[in-house]
Scaffold this active site. Structure first.
Site, short mmCIF file in Angstrom:
data_model
loop_
_atom_site.label_atom_id
_atom_site.label_comp_id
_atom_site.label_asym_id
_atom_site.label_seq_id
_atom_site.Cartn_x
_atom_site.Cartn_y
_atom_site.Cartn_z
N HIS A 302 -24.30 -2.46 -2.71
CA HIS A 302 -23.71 -2.41 -1.38
C HIS A 302 -24.76 -2.89 -0.39
O HIS A 302 -25.96 -2.93 -0.69
CB HIS A 302 -23.28 -0.98 -1.02
CG HIS A 302 -22.14 -0.48 -1.86
ND1 HIS A 302 -20.91 -1.10 -1.89
CD2 HIS A 302 -22.03 0.60 -2.67
CE1 HIS A 302 -20.10 -0.43 -2.69
NE2 HIS A 302 -20.76 0.60 -3.19
N CYS A 345 -22.33 -7.05 0.73
CA CYS A 345 -21.78 -7.36 2.04
C CYS A 345 -22.89 -7.38 3.08
O CYS A 345 -23.90 -6.68 2.97
CB CYS A 345 -20.72 -6.34 2.42
SG CYS A 345 -19.13 -6.63 1.63
#
Length: 465
Positions: A302, A345
């Site tokens: 992440h 991301c």
């Protein structure tokens, strides 16, 4: 058919003993990570892993045949797989058919030919190079070889230490290594002569010996084997179970398949906390890369803008990871390409996901600039799954859109001698053209490479008329 197949595997597993399982695991190291192999304690589990990784199946048993042939279980080859040694040998002569590398065949053959007294001699001579607890009397020669590999005492293109150890009492095995090294050099010479020539090359552009001289930009040297380390930092399970990145294991498998094929020493590290990610990258920056051409690092996690998230929910700055490989921090890679591919991301997750999920977490700051603030990293390329401020996508069943596309393009275009920037541009085109969860994903290439980077394929492709 499925019942018959599983009965076949069961019968084979029942016939294998502990030493044979150790041999099978050793011979499979190019295809299965060390971490996974070390957890296997019985033949059934080993055969299960071969199935999971699509190395064998009901209609594809050749790798199993090869393994049984290598460990001299001709009885199982004949009784269970209905094959003769001659049939397997014939198929192994087909270029690219053998899955067990010549290097691993060599080490296994040496281990088999060493008598117990020889093994004691080897352990005695390695005492200053390997911890003594790894050289106990019960340690087999295969386990000693694994420790030598872990400590980078031996590798595919450097067996000098092993030759030095063997020459005093087993000159015949030292000579076997010499023969292996001569064949490697011979194969490398042949491979150079058989690279595919782009159709744009005219006869006038070729030298008297047929060598092409049409490339306008110099290329990085890629002559060593392995070419370098390919390190994968893959975060799957987080402290918050809801953040588990399902499908990321598929990305790890795809990268290992491609970069092992491209002759990189590929290793995967799973589920690292933020400080562990930094420590692992720094560890590789401190290694001696003098006999290597390149360094590759994949990071799956992440993220927020300019940051990667550890499984402990702490963050590490991307620029801190990259700075480990500056010329001053890693002099043995100065002037050589350093590649980082980041699947995480870098902005807001806008759309809800069902089978496709965003690699993002928490609230993000806007207007961050992830990588352009590091101007002193020459010969570095960073491939980002998405531009800053945006999300990227991962499928639970098949892996991330960006990494899977990258691996497919590498397999397709490396044999055509396309350079890395061209390949990544193709990835940008394909990924950018898709609609994902009613949104779009745009990868980014950030490069200070000064030359073309072309990955030589390990074997020349078969000529087509």
């Amino acid at each position: 058919m499925s019942t018959d197949f599983h009965k076949l595997l069961f019968d084979i597993s029942e016939a294998l003993v502990t030493d044979e399982l150790e041999a099978l695991k050793f011979l499979s190291l190019e295809h299965i990570p060390m971490r996974k192999l070390e957890a296997i304690e019985e033949p059934k589990a080993f055969l299960d892993v071969l199935q999971e990784r699509d190395l064998i199946g009901a209609g594809n048993l050749f790798f199993l045949k090869e393994l049984l042939y290598r460990i001299n279980r001709m009885d199982l080859l004949a009784a269970q797989l209905r094959s003769s040694p001659e049939e397997v040998e014939k198929e192994l002569r087909i270029p690219g058919r053998a899955k067990v590398s010549a290097y691993r065949q060599l080490l296994y053959g040496i281990a088999e030919d060493l008598i117990p007294e020889d093994v004691k001699n080897v352990k005695f001579l390695l005492q200053k190079k390997i911890p003594k607890n790894k050289l106990q009397s019960g340690a087999s020669m295969l386990k000693v070889f694994l420790e030598m590999e872990r400590n980078v005492i031996i590798k595919e293109d450097d067996l000098s230490v092993l030759k030095g150890v063997l020459k005093g009492f087993r000159a015949d095995l030292k000579k076997r290594i010499d023969t292996y090294e001569e064949k490697i050099k011979e194969n490398d010479s042949k491979a150079i002569l058989h690279y595919p020539v782009p159709v744009s090359v005219n006869a006038e552009e070729e030298g008297a010996e047929g060598e092409t001289s049409h490339w306008p930009v110099e290329s990085y040297k890629m002559k060593n084997n392995p070419h370098g380390y390919c390190v994968i930092l893959n975060n799957y399970m987080f402290k918050n179970p809801y953040e588990a990145r399902e499908g990321t294991e598929k990305d790890g498998e795809a990268v290992k398949e491609v970069f092992s094929w491209l002759q990189f020493e590929t290793v995967e590290h799973m589920d690292l906390e933020a400080y562990e990610m930094y420590a692992k990258v720094k560890e590789y920056s401190k290694k001696d890369h003098s006999n290597m051409d390149c360094f590759v690092c994949f990071i799956f996690s992440h993220g927020e803008e300019n940051k990667i998230k550890g499984v402990d929910h702490e963050f590490i700055n991307i620029k801190d990871l990259l700075s480990c490989f500056s010329g001053s921090n890693c002099p043995s890679l100065a002037g050589k390409p350093k590649l980082f591919f980041i699947q995480a991301c870098q902005g807001f997750a806008v759309h809800p996901a069902v089978t496709v999920k965003e690699d993002a977490s928490g609230h993000f700051e806007a207007d961050a600039t992830p990588l352009h603030s590091i101007p002193d990293l020459a010969d570095t390329l960073v491939g980002m799954a998405t531009v800053e401020g945006y999300e990227c996508y991962r499928c639970r069943e098949t892996g991330s859109v960006y990494i899977q596309c990258l691996c497919e393009k590498m397999k397709l275009l490396c044999p055509l001698r396309e350079d890395l920037v061209t390949i990544l541009t193709e990835v940008n085109k394909e990924v950018g053209g898709r609609v994902l969860n009613e949104g779009k994903q745009m990868p980014e290439i950030i490069s200070t490479l000064r030359k073309r980077l072309i990955f030589p394929i390990p074997q020349p492709p078969s000529a087509e008329k």
